[in-house]
Design a protein around this motif. Structure first.
Motif, PDB file in Angstrom:
ATOM      1  N   SER A   1      13.127 -11.013  -0.397  1.00  0.00           N
ATOM      2  CA  SER A   1      14.568 -11.277  -0.426  1.00  0.00           C
ATOM      3  C   SER A   1      15.347 -10.138   0.229  1.00  0.00           C
ATOM      4  CB  SER A   1      15.045 -11.442  -1.869  1.00  0.00           C
ATOM      5  OG  SER A   1      14.403 -12.520  -2.484  1.00  0.00           O
ATOM      6  N   PRO A   2      16.541 -10.452   0.764  1.00  0.00           N
ATOM      7  CA  PRO A   2      17.404  -9.398   1.313  1.00  0.00           C
ATOM      8  C   PRO A   2      17.705  -8.326   0.266  1.00  0.00           C
ATOM      9  CG  PRO A   2      18.234 -11.574   1.907  1.00  0.00           C
ATOM     10  CD  PRO A   2      17.126 -11.787   0.916  1.00  0.00           C
ATOM     11  N   ASN A   3      17.863  -7.112   0.733  1.00  0.00           N
ATOM     12  CA  ASN A   3      18.215  -5.951  -0.097  1.00  0.00           C
ATOM     13  C   ASN A   3      17.174  -5.612  -1.153  1.00  0.00           C
ATOM     14  OD1 ASN A   3      20.787  -5.538   1.231  1.00  0.00           O
ATOM     15  ND2 ASN A   3      21.412  -7.429   0.208  1.00  0.00           N
ATOM     16  N   SER A   4      15.918  -5.978  -0.896  1.00  0.00           N
ATOM     17  CA  SER A   4      14.831  -5.660  -1.828  1.00  0.00           C
ATOM     18  C   SER A   4      14.016  -4.453  -1.390  1.00  0.00           C
ATOM     19  CB  SER A   4      13.897  -6.859  -1.968  1.00  0.00           C
ATOM     20  OG  SER A   4      14.579  -7.934  -2.556  1.00  0.00           O
ATOM     21  N   LEU A   5      14.175  -4.032  -0.140  1.00  0.00           N
ATOM     22  CA  LEU A   5      13.447  -2.875   0.380  1.00  0.00           C
ATOM     23  C   LEU A   5      14.431  -1.760   0.686  1.00  0.00           C
ATOM     24  CD1 LEU A   5      10.981  -4.701   2.811  1.00  0.00           C
ATOM     25  CD2 LEU A   5      10.551  -3.933   0.470  1.00  0.00           C
ATOM     26  N   GLN A   6      13.987  -0.547   0.510  1.00  0.00           N
ATOM     27  CA  GLN A   6      14.821   0.633   0.691  1.00  0.00           C
ATOM     28  C   GLN A   6      14.941   0.980   2.169  1.00  0.00           C
ATOM     29  OE1 GLN A   6      13.483   3.946  -1.622  1.00  0.00           O
ATOM     30  NE2 GLN A   6      14.867   5.380  -0.624  1.00  0.00           N
ATOM     31  N   GLY A   7      16.161   1.234   2.623  1.00  0.00           N
ATOM     32  CA  GLY A   7      16.401   1.634   4.003  1.00  0.00           C
ATOM     33  C   GLY A   7      15.838   3.007   4.305  1.00  0.00           C
TER      34      GLY A   7
ATOM     35  N   LEU B   1       0.819  -1.219   0.000  1.00  0.00           N
ATOM     36  CA  LEU B   1       0.000   0.000   0.000  1.00  0.00           C
ATOM     37  C   LEU B   1       0.848   1.262   0.000  1.00  0.00           C
ATOM     38  CD1 LEU B   1      -2.719  -1.084   2.599  1.00  0.00           C
ATOM     39  CD2 LEU B   1      -2.778  -1.281   0.101  1.00  0.00           C
ATOM     40  N   THR B   2       2.090   1.152   0.417  1.00  0.00           N
ATOM     41  CA  THR B   2       2.990   2.308   0.461  1.00  0.00           C
ATOM     42  C   THR B   2       4.190   2.023  -0.421  1.00  0.00           C
ATOM     43  OG1 THR B   2       4.077   1.377   2.386  1.00  0.00           O
ATOM     44  CG2 THR B   2       2.330   2.980   2.795  1.00  0.00           C
ATOM     45  N   ASN B   3       4.753   3.049  -0.967  1.00  0.00           N
ATOM     46  CA  ASN B   3       5.940   2.918  -1.808  1.00  0.00           C
ATOM     47  C   ASN B   3       5.659   2.013  -3.002  1.00  0.00           C
ATOM     48  OD1 ASN B   3       7.706   4.597  -0.170  1.00  0.00           O
ATOM     49  ND2 ASN B   3       7.330   3.034   1.362  1.00  0.00           N
ATOM     50  N   ASN B   4       6.650   1.823  -3.782  1.00  0.00           N
ATOM     51  CA  ASN B   4       6.456   1.067  -5.016  1.00  0.00           C
ATOM     52  C   ASN B   4       7.271  -0.220  -4.932  1.00  0.00           C
ATOM     53  OD1 ASN B   4       5.709   0.354  -7.552  1.00  0.00           O
ATOM     54  ND2 ASN B   4       7.077   1.781  -8.589  1.00  0.00           N
ATOM     55  N   PHE B   5       6.631  -1.315  -4.577  1.00  0.00           N
ATOM     56  CA  PHE B   5       7.296  -2.616  -4.521  1.00  0.00           C
ATOM     57  C   PHE B   5       6.873  -3.409  -5.752  1.00  0.00           C
ATOM     58  CE2 PHE B   5       7.678  -7.064  -3.322  1.00  0.00           C
ATOM     59  CZ  PHE B   5       8.975  -7.090  -2.849  1.00  0.00           C
TER      60      PHE B   5
ATOM     61  N   VAL C   1      12.742   3.660   5.067  1.00  0.00           N
ATOM     62  CA  VAL C   1      11.402   3.796   4.501  1.00  0.00           C
ATOM     63  C   VAL C   1      10.437   2.897   5.267  1.00  0.00           C
ATOM     64  CG1 VAL C   1      10.016   3.427   2.412  1.00  0.00           C
ATOM     65  CG2 VAL C   1      12.320   4.360   2.227  1.00  0.00           C
ATOM     66  N   GLY C   2       9.214   3.372   5.452  1.00  0.00           N
ATOM     67  CA  GLY C   2       8.155   2.570   6.053  1.00  0.00           C
ATOM     68  C   GLY C   2       7.330   1.890   4.972  1.00  0.00           C
ATOM     69  N   TYR C   3       6.920   0.665   5.227  1.00  0.00           N
ATOM     70  CA  TYR C   3       6.132  -0.106   4.270  1.00  0.00           C
ATOM     71  C   TYR C   3       4.866  -0.623   4.942  1.00  0.00           C
ATOM     72  CZ  TYR C   3      10.149  -0.235   1.144  1.00  0.00           C
ATOM     73  OH  TYR C   3      11.180   0.122   0.305  1.00  0.00           O
ATOM     74  N   THR C   4       3.789  -0.687   4.187  1.00  0.00           N
ATOM     75  CA  THR C   4       2.556  -1.335   4.623  1.00  0.00           C
ATOM     76  C   THR C   4       2.167  -2.337   3.547  1.00  0.00           C
ATOM     77  OG1 THR C   4       1.800   0.600   5.856  1.00  0.00           O
ATOM     78  CG2 THR C   4       0.132  -1.027   5.256  1.00  0.00           C
ATOM     79  N   PHE C   5       2.089  -3.607   3.960  1.00  0.00           N
ATOM     80  CA  PHE C   5       1.658  -4.672   3.055  1.00  0.00           C
ATOM     81  C   PHE C   5       0.274  -5.131   3.480  1.00  0.00           C
ATOM     82  CE2 PHE C   5       6.139  -4.678   2.190  1.00  0.00           C
ATOM     83  CZ  PHE C   5       6.231  -5.075   0.870  1.00  0.00           C
TER      84      PHE C   5
END
Length: 127
Positions: free
Chosen positions: A77-83, A53-57, A85-89
């Motif tokens: 996977s490791p290193n797939s999300l930006q440091g 719901l947040t950011n572009n995954f 930054v908050g995410y909501t799935f």
């Protein structure tokens, strides 16, 4: 209900992993498993759909996922999300025989890597 498990990168202390689970924080090099908890009933079948719901995954980038986005778990996977930054799935679970669905969200923050800073003293010379 959706829960989160953090698998720290090799060499990371286990205490940090437990702390990350409690505070819902992860490091960029962690493997993250988001798990949708559904009732165990052999007579019922479910479908699962995940979205961010947040950011572009990018769910189509298979290098970012250890498991697809249509199962009860979403393994990132490791290193797939930006440091930093908050995410909501969001997980949507649908019972196939009735069409009833339920949606749950989980939010967490990915820690930012160390950054350069500055240091100064006053006075700049002497005692």
């Amino acid at each position: 209900q959706v829960s989160m498990r953090v698998f720290p990168a090799p060499g990371t202390r286990r205490e940090q992993a437990r702390l990350a689970e409690i505070e819902l924080r992860a490091n960029p090099d962690d493997k993250i498993s988001l798990v949708s908890n559904t009732p165990r009933d052999e007579r019922r079948s479910y479908s699962f759909a995940w979205r961010c719901l947040t950011n572009n995954f990018d769910f189509n980038d298979r290098s970012k996922l250890r498991a697809g986005s249509q199962g009860s778990s979403l393994v990132i996977s490791p290193n797939s999300l930006q440091g930093g930054v908050g995410y909501t799935f969001e997980a949507t679970i649908t019972e196939l025989s009735t069409g009833y669905s339920s949606t749950n969200e989980i939010s967490f923050t990915v820690n930012a890597p160390p950054s350069l800073g500055s240091c100064y003293s006053s006075p700049s010379f002497g005692l």
